[in-house]
Design a protein around this motif. Structure first.
Motif, mmCIF file in Angstrom:
data_model
loop_
_atom_site.group_PDB
_atom_site.id
_atom_site.type_symbol
_atom_site.label_atom_id
_atom_site.label_comp_id
_atom_site.label_asym_id
_atom_site.label_seq_id
_atom_site.Cartn_x
_atom_site.Cartn_y
_atom_site.Cartn_z
ATOM 1 N N SER A 372 0.817 -1.212 0.000
ATOM 2 C CA SER A 372 0.000 0.000 0.000
ATOM 3 C C SER A 372 0.852 1.263 0.000
ATOM 4 O O SER A 372 2.028 1.243 0.365
ATOM 5 C CB SER A 372 -0.913 0.008 1.222
ATOM 6 N N VAL A 373 0.222 2.371 -0.401
ATOM 7 C CA VAL A 373 0.899 3.672 -0.404
ATOM 8 C C VAL A 373 0.120 4.721 0.376
ATOM 9 O O VAL A 373 0.585 5.850 0.533
ATOM 10 C CB VAL A 373 1.138 4.182 -1.846
ATOM 11 N N ALA A 374 -1.064 4.365 0.888
ATOM 12 C CA ALA A 374 -1.859 5.311 1.664
ATOM 13 C C ALA A 374 -2.877 4.551 2.497
ATOM 14 O O ALA A 374 -3.252 3.420 2.177
ATOM 15 C CB ALA A 374 -2.567 6.309 0.749
ATOM 16 N N MET A 375 -3.318 5.207 3.574
ATOM 17 C CA MET A 375 -4.307 4.639 4.481
ATOM 18 C C MET A 375 -5.300 5.718 4.869
ATOM 19 O O MET A 375 -4.914 6.847 5.158
ATOM 20 C CB MET A 375 -3.617 4.110 5.735
ATOM 21 N N VAL A 376 -6.580 5.363 4.852
ATOM 22 C CA VAL A 376 -7.606 6.283 5.320
ATOM 23 C C VAL A 376 -8.534 5.550 6.278
ATOM 24 O O VAL A 376 -8.772 4.340 6.124
ATOM 25 C CB VAL A 376 -8.406 6.886 4.143
ATOM 26 N N GLN A 377 -9.030 6.269 7.263
ATOM 27 C CA GLN A 377 -10.049 5.745 8.155
ATOM 28 C C GLN A 377 -11.199 6.732 8.180
ATOM 29 O O GLN A 377 -10.997 7.943 8.320
ATOM 30 C CB GLN A 377 -9.480 5.499 9.551
ATOM 31 N N ALA A 378 -12.391 6.187 8.028
ATOM 32 C CA ALA A 378 -13.578 7.039 7.937
ATOM 33 C C ALA A 378 -14.715 6.434 8.740
ATOM 34 O O ALA A 378 -14.761 5.235 8.993
ATOM 35 C CB ALA A 378 -13.993 7.212 6.479
ATOM 36 N N THR A 379 -15.644 7.288 9.119
ATOM 37 C CA THR A 379 -16.803 6.858 9.872
ATOM 38 C C THR A 379 -18.084 7.208 9.132
ATOM 39 O O THR A 379 -18.049 7.909 8.114
ATOM 40 C CB THR A 379 -16.818 7.496 11.281
ATOM 41 N N GLY A 380 -19.187 6.696 9.638
ATOM 42 C CA GLY A 380 -20.498 6.973 9.067
ATOM 43 C C GLY A 380 -21.563 6.456 10.009
ATOM 44 O O GLY A 380 -21.265 5.774 11.001
ATOM 45 N N ASN A 381 -22.798 6.743 9.709
ATOM 46 C CA ASN A 381 -23.891 6.278 10.559
ATOM 47 C C ASN A 381 -24.117 4.782 10.443
ATOM 48 O O ASN A 381 -24.700 4.159 11.329
ATOM 49 C CB ASN A 381 -25.176 7.023 10.214
ATOM 50 N N THR A 382 -23.670 4.192 9.330
ATOM 51 C CA THR A 382 -23.755 2.753 9.105
ATOM 52 C C THR A 382 -22.413 2.270 8.581
ATOM 53 O O THR A 382 -21.559 3.071 8.177
ATOM 54 C CB THR A 382 -24.834 2.412 8.069
ATOM 55 N N ARG A 383 -22.232 0.942 8.591
ATOM 56 C CA ARG A 383 -20.991 0.418 8.010
ATOM 57 C C ARG A 383 -20.885 0.805 6.543
ATOM 58 O O ARG A 383 -19.808 1.208 6.074
ATOM 59 C CB ARG A 383 -20.933 -1.105 8.142
ATOM 60 N N GLU A 384 -21.991 0.684 5.830
ATOM 61 C CA GLU A 384 -21.967 0.989 4.392
ATOM 62 C C GLU A 384 -21.524 2.425 4.153
ATOM 63 O O GLU A 384 -20.740 2.702 3.235
ATOM 64 C CB GLU A 384 -23.350 0.745 3.793
ATOM 65 N N GLU A 385 -21.994 3.337 4.979
ATOM 66 C CA GLU A 385 -21.609 4.744 4.814
ATOM 67 C C GLU A 385 -20.140 4.947 5.165
ATOM 68 O O GLU A 385 -19.433 5.692 4.493
ATOM 69 C CB GLU A 385 -22.483 5.633 5.700
ATOM 70 N N ALA A 386 -19.666 4.267 6.203
ATOM 71 C CA ALA A 386 -18.262 4.389 6.585
ATOM 72 C C ALA A 386 -17.351 3.868 5.471
ATOM 73 O O ALA A 386 -16.334 4.493 5.134
ATOM 74 C CB ALA A 386 -17.997 3.633 7.881
ATOM 75 N N VAL A 387 -17.709 2.715 4.884
ATOM 76 C CA VAL A 387 -16.922 2.156 3.775
ATOM 77 C C VAL A 387 -16.952 3.104 2.586
ATOM 78 O O VAL A 387 -15.909 3.382 1.958
ATOM 79 C CB VAL A 387 -17.456 0.770 3.376
ATOM 80 N N ARG A 388 -18.128 3.611 2.268
ATOM 81 C CA ARG A 388 -18.256 4.532 1.135
ATOM 82 C C ARG A 388 -17.423 5.794 1.353
ATOM 83 O O ARG A 388 -16.749 6.273 0.423
ATOM 84 C CB ARG A 388 -19.730 4.888 0.932
ATOM 85 N N ASN A 389 -17.427 6.300 2.563
ATOM 86 C CA ASN A 389 -16.639 7.503 2.849
ATOM 87 C C ASN A 389 -15.141 7.229 2.731
ATOM 88 O O ASN A 389 -14.376 8.078 2.242
ATOM 89 C CB ASN A 389 -16.966 8.021 4.252
ATOM 90 N N ALA A 390 -14.712 6.048 3.178
ATOM 91 C CA ALA A 390 -13.291 5.700 3.060
ATOM 92 C C ALA A 390 -12.881 5.565 1.600
ATOM 93 O O ALA A 390 -11.821 6.066 1.188
ATOM 94 C CB ALA A 390 -13.012 4.403 3.817
#
Length: 404
Positions: A372-390
């Motif tokens: 890998s060359v980058a890492m992001v962590q994101a949140t959301g109201n649901t898992r699907e939203e958190a994954v989509r945001n990441a």
């Protein structure tokens, strides 16, 4: 002020070291790189390779002779055997050397687990290509790996018709001892766990569902591209995983300290792939766990290393927040461009972002955890939203790679 030796000052260790310094600890950081990012948080430096005990231990011994240390741990590096030897030699709190050695020898670990009835996938030592071919024919799909490597180096998944000559050589070349093993591939969700063992009881506040959505694309290599918390597994299965990790820690002779687990759930039953007597890398312990649960296992590891008496109840998750980690794993080529980090950090739901991409640097494709060359962590109201945001955030990084 307690003086704590931390082996590892890499980029992935930096956030943990910053946290330990904020706790008021006097940090002694050991790393072979004089420009290691973690040195920014160190009161003292020890320049030595943490992966070579014959270099690291004499350097630590010499430092301790004039500036005594009170505890030792590692961070974002797989060296519990070196930590245990330092603790043993200097009379510091730590796990037994024998236990630490088991956690860095996958074959010996599995032998111990099998002898004590700890659930693991079928496995065997592999002496040559002929034996690997026979094992593949018997089991249908096997994971081939070095017995004593790290970071998924030399690991591959072989199915019927796979190139066993290459798989054996790939594992052997990445093994310091030249030894190879195979495990029967068990289908099912995989989970990363992180536990703290207090008085022989393993408390597991962190379970992350590992993402292998590109398993076919990266084949025959086994490279995850992230993970999601909290786990979506049934509560009964999560209870079984926690019990299995605790049983595994006991089997290894570990009554105090940190246990990192790789678990597969096959046909509803968990099996240990590996346990490690250390904190995880990959920004799991430093970022995702505290962001998702409110539990600071970095502080827990430090307090254990300093000999403090902890209470198991203090290490249960304080809350559950959807946090998704995604790694950017580019195709082979040379990096030609990417956006400024601000573009990623301003993306919806982003909690943390780091990259180590450099213009002109060559990337070699997904062979192991270092791809890998980058890492992001994101949140959301649901898992699907958190994954989509990441995923949206990584798109905003706009990395471009020119093929070979």
């Amino acid at each position: 002020m307690a003086r704590l030796l931390v082996l590892g000052g890499s980029r992935q260790a930096a956030a943990g070291l910053e946290r330990l310094k904020a706790l008021g600890l006097e940090l002694v950081v050991c790393d072979m790189d004089p420009d290691a990012p973690g040195f920014a948080y160190a009161a003292h430096r020890v320049l030595a390779s943490v992966y070579h005990a014959e270099e690291c231990i004499p350097a630590v011994r010499a430092f301790h002779a004039h500036t005594p240390i009170d505890g030792v741990m590692c961070l974002a590096c797989d060296v519990p055997h070196v930590v245990a030897r330092i603790a043993d030699e200097l009379g510091l709190p730590g796990i037994p050397v024998e236990s630490a050695d088991l956690t860095v020898n996958k074959l010996a670990m599995k032998d111990r687990f099998q002898s004590l009835g700890v659930a693991i996938p079928p496995y065997r030592a592999i002496a040559d290509v002929k034996e690997l071919a026979g094992t593949l024919a018997e089991w249908g799909a096997v994971v081939v790996k070095p017995t004593d490597s790290r970071g998924s180096k030399g690991v591959s998944l072989m199915r019927a018709g796979g190139d066993v000559n290459w798989a054996f050589s790939n594992a052997q070349e990445n093994s310091p001892s030249g030894k190879v093993m195979a495990e029967k591939y068990l289908s099912g969700p995989q989970v990363s766990t992180e536990s703290i063992v207090v008085g022989g009881e393993a408390v597991t506040p962190a379970m992350s569902d590992r993402s292998y959505e590109f398993l076919d694309r990266f084949a025959p290599f086994i490279v995850e591209n992230g993970g999601d918390m909290p786990s979506e597994l049934d509560d009964a299965v999560k209870h079984d995983i926690a019990a299995l990790v605790s049983k595994g820690a006991t089997a290894l002779g570990i009554s105090q300290g940190i246990i990192k687990g790789d678990i597969v759930v096959h046909a509803g039953k968990p099996y240990i792939i590996e346990l490690a007597a250390r904190l995880s890398g990959g920004y799991f312990c430093t970022h995702q766990i505290p962001l998702s649960t409110g539990v600071d296992l970095v502080a827990g590891a430090a307090r254990t290393a300093l000999g403090e008496t902890l209470q198991p109840a203090d290490w249960n998750a304080k809350f559950e927040r959807h946090v998704s980690t995604r790694w950017l794993i580019p195709e082979s080529g040379r990096i030609t461009g990417f956006s400024r980090p601000e573009a990623v950090l301003s993306s919806p739901g982003v909690l943390a972002f780091e990259h180590w991409a450099e213009i002109g640097a060559r990337v070699g494709g997904a062979m192991n955890a270092a791809a890998s060359v980058a890492m992001v962590q994101a949140t959301g109201n649901t898992r699907e939203e958190a994954v989509r945001n990441a995923e949206t955030a990584l798109d905003a990084f706009a990395l471009t790679v020119e093929g070979d």
